[in-house]
Design a protein around this motif. Structure first.
Motif, PDB file in Angstrom:
ATOM      1  N   SER A  51       0.805  -1.228   0.000  1.00 60.42           N
ATOM      2  CA  SER A  51       0.000   0.000   0.000  1.00 60.42           C
ATOM      3  C   SER A  51       0.835   1.273   0.000  1.00 60.42           C
ATOM      4  O   SER A  51       0.286   2.373  -0.001  1.00 60.42           O
ATOM      5  CB  SER A  51      -0.928   0.010   1.225  1.00 60.42           C
ATOM      6  OG  SER A  51      -0.163  -0.006   2.419  1.00 60.42           O
ATOM      7  N   VAL A  52       2.169   1.144  -0.006  1.00 61.56           N
ATOM      8  CA  VAL A  52       3.049   2.309   0.071  1.00 61.56           C
ATOM      9  C   VAL A  52       3.512   2.698  -1.328  1.00 61.56           C
ATOM     10  O   VAL A  52       4.192   1.928  -2.014  1.00 61.56           O
ATOM     11  CB  VAL A  52       4.275   2.012   0.965  1.00 61.56           C
ATOM     12  CG1 VAL A  52       5.198   3.227   1.007  1.00 61.56           C
ATOM     13  CG2 VAL A  52       3.827   1.632   2.365  1.00 61.56           C
ATOM     14  N   SER A  53       3.156   3.900  -1.774  1.00 62.59           N
ATOM     15  CA  SER A  53       3.571   4.390  -3.085  1.00 62.59           C
ATOM     16  C   SER A  53       4.971   4.985  -3.007  1.00 62.59           C
ATOM     17  O   SER A  53       5.317   5.674  -2.042  1.00 62.59           O
ATOM     18  CB  SER A  53       2.591   5.451  -3.596  1.00 62.59           C
ATOM     19  OG  SER A  53       1.317   4.888  -3.792  1.00 62.59           O
ATOM     20  N   LEU A  54       5.772   4.738  -4.045  1.00 60.52           N
ATOM     21  CA  LEU A  54       7.142   5.226  -4.095  1.00 60.52           C
ATOM     22  C   LEU A  54       7.424   5.800  -5.475  1.00 60.52           C
ATOM     23  O   LEU A  54       7.492   5.064  -6.468  1.00 60.52           O
ATOM     24  CB  LEU A  54       8.137   4.092  -3.802  1.00 60.52           C
ATOM     25  CG  LEU A  54       8.080   3.470  -2.399  1.00 60.52           C
ATOM     26  CD1 LEU A  54       8.859   2.171  -2.381  1.00 60.52           C
ATOM     27  CD2 LEU A  54       8.644   4.451  -1.383  1.00 60.52           C
ATOM     28  N   THR A  55       7.566   7.105  -5.541  1.00 61.49           N
ATOM     29  CA  THR A  55       7.992   7.760  -6.768  1.00 61.49           C
ATOM     30  C   THR A  55       9.475   8.060  -6.639  1.00 61.49           C
ATOM     31  O   THR A  55       9.908   8.700  -5.683  1.00 61.49           O
ATOM     32  CB  THR A  55       7.205   9.065  -6.994  1.00 61.49           C
ATOM     33  OG1 THR A  55       5.806   8.752  -7.113  1.00 61.49           O
ATOM     34  CG2 THR A  55       7.675   9.765  -8.263  1.00 61.49           C
ATOM     35  N   ILE A  56      10.282   7.565  -7.595  1.00 62.50           N
ATOM     36  CA  ILE A  56      11.741   7.645  -7.482  1.00 62.50           C
ATOM     37  C   ILE A  56      12.277   8.438  -8.666  1.00 62.50           C
ATOM     38  O   ILE A  56      12.559   7.879  -9.731  1.00 62.50           O
ATOM     39  CB  ILE A  56      12.376   6.241  -7.446  1.00 62.50           C
ATOM     40  CG1 ILE A  56      11.551   5.282  -6.583  1.00 62.50           C
ATOM     41  CG2 ILE A  56      13.809   6.316  -6.928  1.00 62.50           C
ATOM     42  CD1 ILE A  56      11.957   3.832  -6.701  1.00 62.50           C
ATOM     43  N   PRO A  57      12.433   9.751  -8.529  1.00 66.40           N
ATOM     44  CA  PRO A  57      12.947  10.565  -9.628  1.00 66.40           C
ATOM     45  C   PRO A  57      14.473  10.489  -9.725  1.00 66.40           C
ATOM     46  O   PRO A  57      15.132   9.853  -8.898  1.00 66.40           O
ATOM     47  CB  PRO A  57      12.494  11.974  -9.243  1.00 66.40           C
ATOM     48  CG  PRO A  57      12.464  11.943  -7.749  1.00 66.40           C
ATOM     49  CD  PRO A  57      12.050  10.564  -7.362  1.00 66.40           C
ATOM     50  N   SER A  58      15.015  11.152 -10.713  1.00 62.90           N
ATOM     51  CA  SER A  58      16.464  11.188 -10.908  1.00 62.90           C
ATOM     52  C   SER A  58      17.167  11.712  -9.660  1.00 62.90           C
ATOM     53  O   SER A  58      16.726  12.679  -9.040  1.00 62.90           O
ATOM     54  CB  SER A  58      16.788  12.084 -12.105  1.00 62.90           C
ATOM     55  OG  SER A  58      18.179  12.251 -12.244  1.00 62.90           O
ATOM     56  N   GLY A  59      18.278  11.042  -9.292  1.00 67.68           N
ATOM     57  CA  GLY A  59      19.041  11.458  -8.125  1.00 67.68           C
ATOM     58  C   GLY A  59      18.447  10.998  -6.815  1.00 67.68           C
ATOM     59  O   GLY A  59      18.884  11.443  -5.757  1.00 67.68           O
ATOM     60  N   SER A  60      17.476  10.074  -6.882  1.00 69.70           N
ATOM     61  CA  SER A  60      16.800   9.591  -5.681  1.00 69.70           C
ATOM     62  C   SER A  60      16.896   8.070  -5.597  1.00 69.70           C
ATOM     63  O   SER A  60      17.335   7.403  -6.533  1.00 69.70           O
ATOM     64  CB  SER A  60      15.333  10.022  -5.673  1.00 69.70           C
ATOM     65  OG  SER A  60      15.218  11.436  -5.672  1.00 69.70           O
ATOM     66  N   PRO A  66      12.451  -7.242   1.716  1.00 69.32           N
ATOM     67  CA  PRO A  66      12.620  -8.574   1.122  1.00 69.32           C
ATOM     68  C   PRO A  66      11.392  -9.466   1.233  1.00 69.32           C
ATOM     69  O   PRO A  66      11.312 -10.495   0.567  1.00 69.32           O
ATOM     70  CB  PRO A  66      13.782  -9.172   1.931  1.00 69.32           C
ATOM     71  CG  PRO A  66      13.708  -8.494   3.256  1.00 69.32           C
ATOM     72  CD  PRO A  66      13.210  -7.100   2.984  1.00 69.32           C
ATOM     73  N   ASP A  67      10.423  -9.061   2.070  1.00 68.81           N
ATOM     74  CA  ASP A  67       9.316  -9.952   2.402  1.00 68.81           C
ATOM     75  C   ASP A  67       7.963  -9.461   1.898  1.00 68.81           C
ATOM     76  O   ASP A  67       6.927  -9.996   2.296  1.00 68.81           O
ATOM     77  CB  ASP A  67       9.248 -10.152   3.922  1.00 68.81           C
ATOM     78  CG  ASP A  67       9.147  -8.829   4.683  1.00 68.81           C
ATOM     79  OD1 ASP A  67       9.359  -7.756   4.066  1.00 68.81           O
ATOM     80  OD2 ASP A  67       8.852  -8.860   5.900  1.00 68.81           O
ATOM     81  N   ARG A  68       7.971  -8.469   1.020  1.00 68.77           N
ATOM     82  CA  ARG A  68       6.705  -7.920   0.531  1.00 68.77           C
ATOM     83  C   ARG A  68       6.688  -7.834  -0.993  1.00 68.77           C
ATOM     84  O   ARG A  68       7.728  -7.873  -1.637  1.00 68.77           O
ATOM     85  CB  ARG A  68       6.449  -6.530   1.129  1.00 68.77           C
ATOM     86  CG  ARG A  68       6.120  -6.567   2.603  1.00 68.77           C
ATOM     87  CD  ARG A  68       5.792  -5.183   3.122  1.00 68.77           C
ATOM     88  NE  ARG A  68       5.458  -5.212   4.539  1.00 68.77           N
ATOM     89  CZ  ARG A  68       5.300  -4.132   5.283  1.00 68.77           C
ATOM     90  NH1 ARG A  68       5.442  -2.926   4.740  1.00 68.77           N
ATOM     91  NH2 ARG A  68       5.007  -4.236   6.567  1.00 68.77           N
ATOM     92  N   ALA A  69       5.488  -7.681  -1.529  1.00 64.89           N
ATOM     93  CA  ALA A  69       5.331  -7.538  -2.978  1.00 64.89           C
ATOM     94  C   ALA A  69       5.547  -6.086  -3.382  1.00 64.89           C
ATOM     95  O   ALA A  69       5.170  -5.163  -2.652  1.00 64.89           O
ATOM     96  CB  ALA A  69       3.934  -7.992  -3.390  1.00 64.89           C
ATOM     97  N   HIS A  70       6.194  -5.889  -4.529  1.00 62.20           N
ATOM     98  CA  HIS A  70       6.274  -4.541  -5.085  1.00 62.20           C
ATOM     99  C   HIS A  70       5.911  -4.592  -6.567  1.00 62.20           C
ATOM    100  O   HIS A  70       6.090  -5.609  -7.240  1.00 62.20           O
ATOM    101  CB  HIS A  70       7.650  -3.904  -4.853  1.00 62.20           C
ATOM    102  CG  HIS A  70       8.806  -4.707  -5.344  1.00 62.20           C
ATOM    103  ND1 HIS A  70       9.572  -5.500  -4.522  1.00 62.20           N
ATOM    104  CD2 HIS A  70       9.345  -4.818  -6.581  1.00 62.20           C
ATOM    105  CE1 HIS A  70      10.534  -6.073  -5.215  1.00 62.20           C
ATOM    106  NE2 HIS A  70      10.421  -5.680  -6.476  1.00 62.20           N
TER     107      HIS A  70
END
Length: 287
Positions: A51-60, A66-70
Protein backbone atom coordinates in the motif's frame (compact mmCIF):
# COMPACT_ATOMS: atom_id res chain seq x y z
CA UNK A 1 12.95 3.93 7.86
CA UNK A 2 14.71 0.62 8.46
CA UNK A 3 16.71 -0.06 11.62
CA UNK A 4 19.51 -2.64 11.48
CA UNK A 5 21.24 -4.08 14.55
CA UNK A 6 24.87 -4.96 13.83
CA UNK A 7 27.01 -6.96 13.73
CA UNK A 8 26.57 -8.67 11.41
CA UNK A 9 26.50 -5.94 8.81
CA UNK A 10 24.17 -6.22 5.82
CA UNK A 11 25.97 -8.06 3.01
CA UNK A 12 25.97 -7.26 -0.68
CA UNK A 13 24.62 -9.96 -3.02
CA UNK A 14 24.38 -8.65 -6.58
CA UNK A 15 23.78 -5.43 -8.52
CA UNK A 16 23.22 -4.14 -12.04
CA UNK A 17 21.71 -1.35 -14.09
CA UNK A 18 18.77 -1.04 -16.51
CA UNK A 19 17.38 1.49 -18.94
CA UNK A 20 13.66 1.55 -19.67
CA UNK A 21 12.19 3.43 -22.64
CA UNK A 22 9.18 5.66 -22.26
CA UNK A 23 6.34 3.26 -21.46
CA UNK A 24 8.67 0.73 -19.82
CA UNK A 25 7.76 -0.90 -16.52
CA UNK A 26 9.69 -2.39 -13.63
CA UNK A 27 8.95 -6.06 -12.97
CA UNK A 28 6.29 -6.89 -10.38
CA UNK A 29 7.73 -9.24 -7.75
CA UNK A 30 6.79 -10.73 -4.41
CA UNK A 31 8.85 -11.92 -1.46
CA UNK A 32 12.23 -12.12 -3.22
CA UNK A 33 14.02 -12.65 0.10
CA UNK A 34 16.48 -9.79 -0.43
CA UNK A 35 16.40 -6.03 0.07
CA UNK A 36 16.15 -4.28 -3.29
CA UNK A 37 17.85 -0.86 -3.49
CA UNK A 38 16.84 1.23 -6.53
CA UNK A 39 18.81 4.37 -7.47
CA UNK A 40 17.54 6.37 -10.43
CA UNK A 41 20.04 8.43 -12.45
CA UNK A 42 17.71 9.62 -15.24
CA UNK A 43 13.93 9.71 -15.64
CA UNK A 44 11.61 8.36 -12.94
CA UNK A 45 10.26 5.04 -11.61
CA UNK A 46 6.71 4.81 -10.28
CA UNK A 47 6.49 1.98 -7.77
CA UNK A 48 4.45 0.69 -4.86
CA UNK A 49 5.26 -1.78 -2.12
CA UNK A 50 1.87 -3.15 -1.14
CA UNK A 51 0.00 0.00 0.00
CA UNK A 52 3.05 2.31 0.07
CA UNK A 53 3.57 4.39 -3.09
CA UNK A 54 7.14 5.23 -4.10
CA UNK A 55 7.99 7.76 -6.77
CA UNK A 56 11.74 7.65 -7.48
CA UNK A 57 12.95 10.56 -9.63
CA UNK A 58 16.46 11.19 -10.91
CA UNK A 59 19.04 11.46 -8.12
CA UNK A 60 16.80 9.59 -5.68
CA UNK A 61 16.55 6.10 -4.25
CA UNK A 62 14.11 3.67 -2.67
CA UNK A 63 14.65 0.59 -0.54
CA UNK A 64 12.20 -2.29 -0.92
CA UNK A 65 11.66 -4.94 1.74
CA UNK A 66 12.62 -8.57 1.12
CA UNK A 67 9.32 -9.95 2.40
CA UNK A 68 6.70 -7.92 0.53
CA UNK A 69 5.33 -7.54 -2.98
CA UNK A 70 6.27 -4.54 -5.09
CA UNK A 71 4.86 -3.42 -8.41
CA UNK A 72 4.85 -0.66 -10.99
CA UNK A 73 2.00 1.80 -10.54
CA UNK A 74 2.47 3.47 -13.92
CA UNK A 75 4.90 3.14 -16.85
CA UNK A 76 7.91 5.43 -17.27
CA UNK A 77 7.01 8.74 -18.90
CA UNK A 78 10.50 9.13 -20.37
CA UNK A 79 13.65 7.08 -20.82
CA UNK A 80 14.69 6.00 -17.34
CA UNK A 81 18.06 4.66 -16.21
CA UNK A 82 18.62 3.20 -12.76
CA UNK A 83 20.99 1.06 -10.74
CA UNK A 84 19.75 -1.76 -8.54
CA UNK A 85 21.45 -3.66 -5.74
CA UNK A 86 20.28 -6.62 -3.69
CA UNK A 87 21.46 -7.21 -0.15
CA UNK A 88 20.44 -9.06 2.98
CA UNK A 89 21.42 -9.30 6.64
CA UNK A 90 21.80 -12.15 9.08
CA UNK A 91 21.17 -9.69 11.90
CA UNK A 92 17.89 -8.30 13.11
CA UNK A 93 16.14 -5.46 11.32
CA UNK A 94 12.86 -3.59 11.66
CA UNK A 95 10.91 -0.96 9.80
CA UNK A 96 10.19 1.69 12.38
CA UNK A 97 9.48 5.30 13.11
CA UNK A 98 9.97 4.72 16.83
CA UNK A 99 13.13 5.11 18.85
CA UNK A 100 15.24 2.16 19.87
CA UNK A 101 13.86 0.18 22.80
CA UNK A 102 16.07 -0.09 25.89
CA UNK A 103 16.51 -3.86 25.60
CA UNK A 104 17.46 -4.12 21.94
CA UNK A 105 21.17 -3.48 22.39
CA UNK A 106 21.54 -5.53 25.54
CA UNK A 107 24.04 -8.32 25.20
CA UNK A 108 23.42 -11.94 24.43
CA UNK A 109 26.77 -12.27 26.18
CA UNK A 110 29.20 -9.78 27.68
CA UNK A 111 31.72 -9.96 24.87
CA UNK A 112 29.37 -9.02 22.05
CA UNK A 113 27.51 -6.17 23.68
CA UNK A 114 30.48 -3.83 23.45
CA UNK A 115 30.38 -3.94 19.67
CA UNK A 116 26.66 -3.97 18.89
CA UNK A 117 25.11 -0.85 17.43
CA UNK A 118 22.07 0.29 15.52
CA UNK A 119 22.04 2.16 12.24
CA UNK A 120 19.21 3.45 10.10
CA UNK A 121 18.50 3.39 6.37
CA UNK A 122 15.67 5.44 4.88
CA UNK A 123 12.93 3.83 2.84
CA UNK A 124 13.48 6.48 0.17
CA UNK A 125 15.06 9.87 -0.32
CA UNK A 126 17.13 12.29 -2.34
CA UNK A 127 20.85 11.62 -2.66
CA UNK A 128 23.00 14.49 -1.41
CA UNK A 129 25.99 13.24 -3.45
CA UNK A 130 24.52 11.26 -6.35
CA UNK A 131 27.74 11.15 -8.36
CA UNK A 132 29.54 9.40 -5.48
CA UNK A 133 26.74 6.84 -5.17
CA UNK A 134 26.79 6.21 -8.93
CA UNK A 135 30.56 5.71 -8.83
CA UNK A 136 30.30 3.13 -6.03
CA UNK A 137 27.59 1.25 -7.95
CA UNK A 138 29.67 1.22 -11.14
CA UNK A 139 32.58 -0.10 -9.10
CA UNK A 140 30.37 -2.84 -7.67
CA UNK A 141 29.27 -3.84 -11.16
CA UNK A 142 32.89 -3.90 -12.34
CA UNK A 143 33.99 -6.05 -9.40
CA UNK A 144 31.35 -8.65 -10.25
CA UNK A 145 33.38 -9.69 -13.31
CA UNK A 146 36.10 -11.04 -11.01
CA UNK A 147 35.10 -14.02 -8.86
CA UNK A 148 38.22 -13.96 -6.69
CA UNK A 149 37.88 -13.74 -2.92
CA UNK A 150 39.75 -10.42 -2.98
CA UNK A 151 37.20 -8.95 -5.37
CA UNK A 152 34.31 -10.23 -3.26
CA UNK A 153 35.87 -8.64 -0.18
CA UNK A 154 36.20 -5.32 -2.02
CA UNK A 155 32.55 -5.55 -3.07
CA UNK A 156 31.49 -5.68 0.57
CA UNK A 157 33.71 -2.71 1.47
CA UNK A 158 32.37 -0.59 -1.40
CA UNK A 159 28.81 -1.57 -0.49
CA UNK A 160 29.32 -0.45 3.11
CA UNK A 161 30.49 2.95 1.83
CA UNK A 162 27.27 3.19 -0.15
CA UNK A 163 25.16 2.35 2.91
CA UNK A 164 27.02 4.96 4.96
CA UNK A 165 26.14 7.56 2.32
CA UNK A 166 22.47 6.56 2.47
CA UNK A 167 22.53 6.81 6.25
CA UNK A 168 24.12 10.27 6.04
CA UNK A 169 21.20 11.29 3.86
CA UNK A 170 18.82 10.33 6.66
CA UNK A 171 17.81 12.47 9.57
CA UNK A 172 17.45 10.27 12.62
CA UNK A 173 14.38 10.78 14.80
CA UNK A 174 14.95 13.53 17.31
CA UNK A 175 14.09 11.08 20.07
CA UNK A 176 17.15 9.02 19.08
CA UNK A 177 19.59 11.71 20.27
CA UNK A 178 20.12 9.72 23.48
CA UNK A 179 21.65 6.94 21.35
CA UNK A 180 24.37 9.30 20.15
CA UNK A 181 25.14 10.39 23.71
CA UNK A 182 25.23 6.77 24.89
CA UNK A 183 27.54 5.81 22.03
CA UNK A 184 29.92 8.69 22.76
CA UNK A 185 29.91 7.78 26.47
CA UNK A 186 30.68 4.14 25.70
CA UNK A 187 33.54 5.21 23.43
CA UNK A 188 34.92 7.45 26.20
CA UNK A 189 34.82 4.56 28.68
CA UNK A 190 36.56 2.18 26.27
CA UNK A 191 39.33 4.72 25.64
CA UNK A 192 39.88 5.34 29.33
CA UNK A 193 39.10 1.97 30.89
CA UNK A 194 42.53 1.73 32.56
CA UNK A 195 41.83 4.89 34.56
CA UNK A 196 39.46 5.48 37.46
CA UNK A 197 36.03 6.58 36.31
CA UNK A 198 35.87 10.36 36.66
CA UNK A 199 32.36 11.78 36.54
CA UNK A 200 33.79 15.26 36.00
CA UNK A 201 36.06 14.25 33.11
CA UNK A 202 33.23 12.38 31.41
CA UNK A 203 30.85 15.32 31.76
CA UNK A 204 33.45 17.75 30.39
CA UNK A 205 34.23 15.47 27.46
CA UNK A 206 30.60 14.94 26.44
CA UNK A 207 29.26 18.36 27.53
CA UNK A 208 26.39 16.82 29.50
CA UNK A 209 25.77 16.32 33.21
CA UNK A 210 26.87 12.86 34.32
CA UNK A 211 23.40 11.95 35.58
CA UNK A 212 21.95 12.58 32.12
CA UNK A 213 24.75 10.54 30.50
CA UNK A 214 23.97 7.69 32.89
CA UNK A 215 20.28 7.82 31.95
CA UNK A 216 21.15 7.68 28.24
CA UNK A 217 23.46 4.69 28.71
CA UNK A 218 20.93 2.85 30.84
CA UNK A 219 18.27 3.44 28.22
CA UNK A 220 20.46 2.40 25.28
CA UNK A 221 22.50 -0.45 26.74
CA UNK A 222 20.74 -1.44 29.92
CA UNK A 223 23.85 -0.54 31.97
CA UNK A 224 25.04 2.45 33.96
CA UNK A 225 28.47 3.86 33.00
CA UNK A 226 30.11 2.00 35.89
CA UNK A 227 28.42 -1.29 34.97
CA UNK A 228 29.42 -0.86 31.32
CA UNK A 229 33.00 0.00 32.30
CA UNK A 230 33.28 -3.00 34.62
CA UNK A 231 32.04 -5.37 31.93
CA UNK A 232 34.48 -3.92 29.41
CA UNK A 233 37.38 -4.24 31.87
CA UNK A 234 36.50 -7.89 32.47
CA UNK A 235 36.49 -8.50 28.71
CA UNK A 236 39.99 -7.00 28.42
CA UNK A 237 41.11 -9.15 31.34
CA UNK A 238 39.76 -12.28 29.64
CA UNK A 239 41.88 -11.57 26.58
CA UNK A 240 45.01 -11.02 28.66
CA UNK A 241 44.39 -14.21 30.65
CA UNK A 242 44.18 -16.21 27.44
CA UNK A 243 46.88 -14.48 25.37
CA UNK A 244 49.59 -13.66 27.93
CA UNK A 245 51.41 -15.19 30.88
CA UNK A 246 50.99 -12.05 33.00
CA UNK A 247 50.22 -12.76 36.67
CA UNK A 248 46.56 -12.37 37.56
CA UNK A 249 47.36 -9.52 39.94
CA UNK A 250 49.17 -7.64 37.20
CA UNK A 251 46.24 -8.12 34.83
CA UNK A 252 43.92 -6.68 37.47
CA UNK A 253 46.08 -3.53 37.55
CA UNK A 254 46.39 -3.26 33.77
CA UNK A 255 42.64 -3.42 33.25
CA UNK A 256 41.81 -0.66 35.71
CA UNK A 257 40.60 -2.59 38.75
CA UNK A 258 41.56 -0.84 41.94
CA UNK A 259 42.21 -3.96 43.98
CA UNK A 260 42.80 -7.65 43.38
CA UNK A 261 39.83 -8.86 45.51
CA UNK A 262 37.50 -6.47 43.65
CA UNK A 263 38.78 -7.79 40.32
CA UNK A 264 38.19 -11.41 41.35
CA UNK A 265 34.72 -10.54 42.62
CA UNK A 266 33.69 -8.71 39.42
CA UNK A 267 35.23 -11.37 37.21
CA UNK A 268 33.42 -14.15 39.03
CA UNK A 269 30.05 -12.41 38.83
CA UNK A 270 30.38 -11.84 35.08
CA UNK A 271 32.16 -15.01 33.94
CA UNK A 272 31.08 -17.53 36.55
CA UNK A 273 34.66 -18.60 37.28
CA UNK A 274 37.78 -17.24 38.95
CA UNK A 275 40.41 -15.63 36.70
CA UNK A 276 42.77 -18.59 37.30
CA UNK A 277 40.09 -21.17 36.45
CA UNK A 278 39.15 -19.21 33.33
CA UNK A 279 42.79 -19.12 32.20
CA UNK A 280 43.26 -22.86 32.71
CA UNK A 281 40.14 -23.57 30.67
CA UNK A 282 41.87 -22.19 27.57
CA UNK A 283 45.42 -23.37 28.24
CA UNK A 284 46.81 -26.63 26.91
CA UNK A 285 48.24 -28.90 29.63
CA UNK A 286 51.33 -29.15 27.41
CA UNK A 287 51.70 -25.43 26.70
Amino acid sequence: MFRFISPPLPHFIVCGEDTYPAGGRHSDRSGIGEFDLLIVTRGCLYMAEESVSLTIPSGSFALLRPDRAHRTTEPCREETHFFWAHFQTLGSWHETEAELGPDELRPDDAFREIHRFAFYLPRSGKLSSPDAAYAWLRQLISLQTDSSSTSQWRQQLVFQELLLRLQDDTKLPESSSYLKIADEAASFLRRNYKESLSYKAMSEELHFHFNYIALCMKRAYGYTPLEYLTRYRVEQAKRLLIDTNEPVGRIAEETGFGSFPYFVRCFGRQVGATPKAFRMRFRSPYG
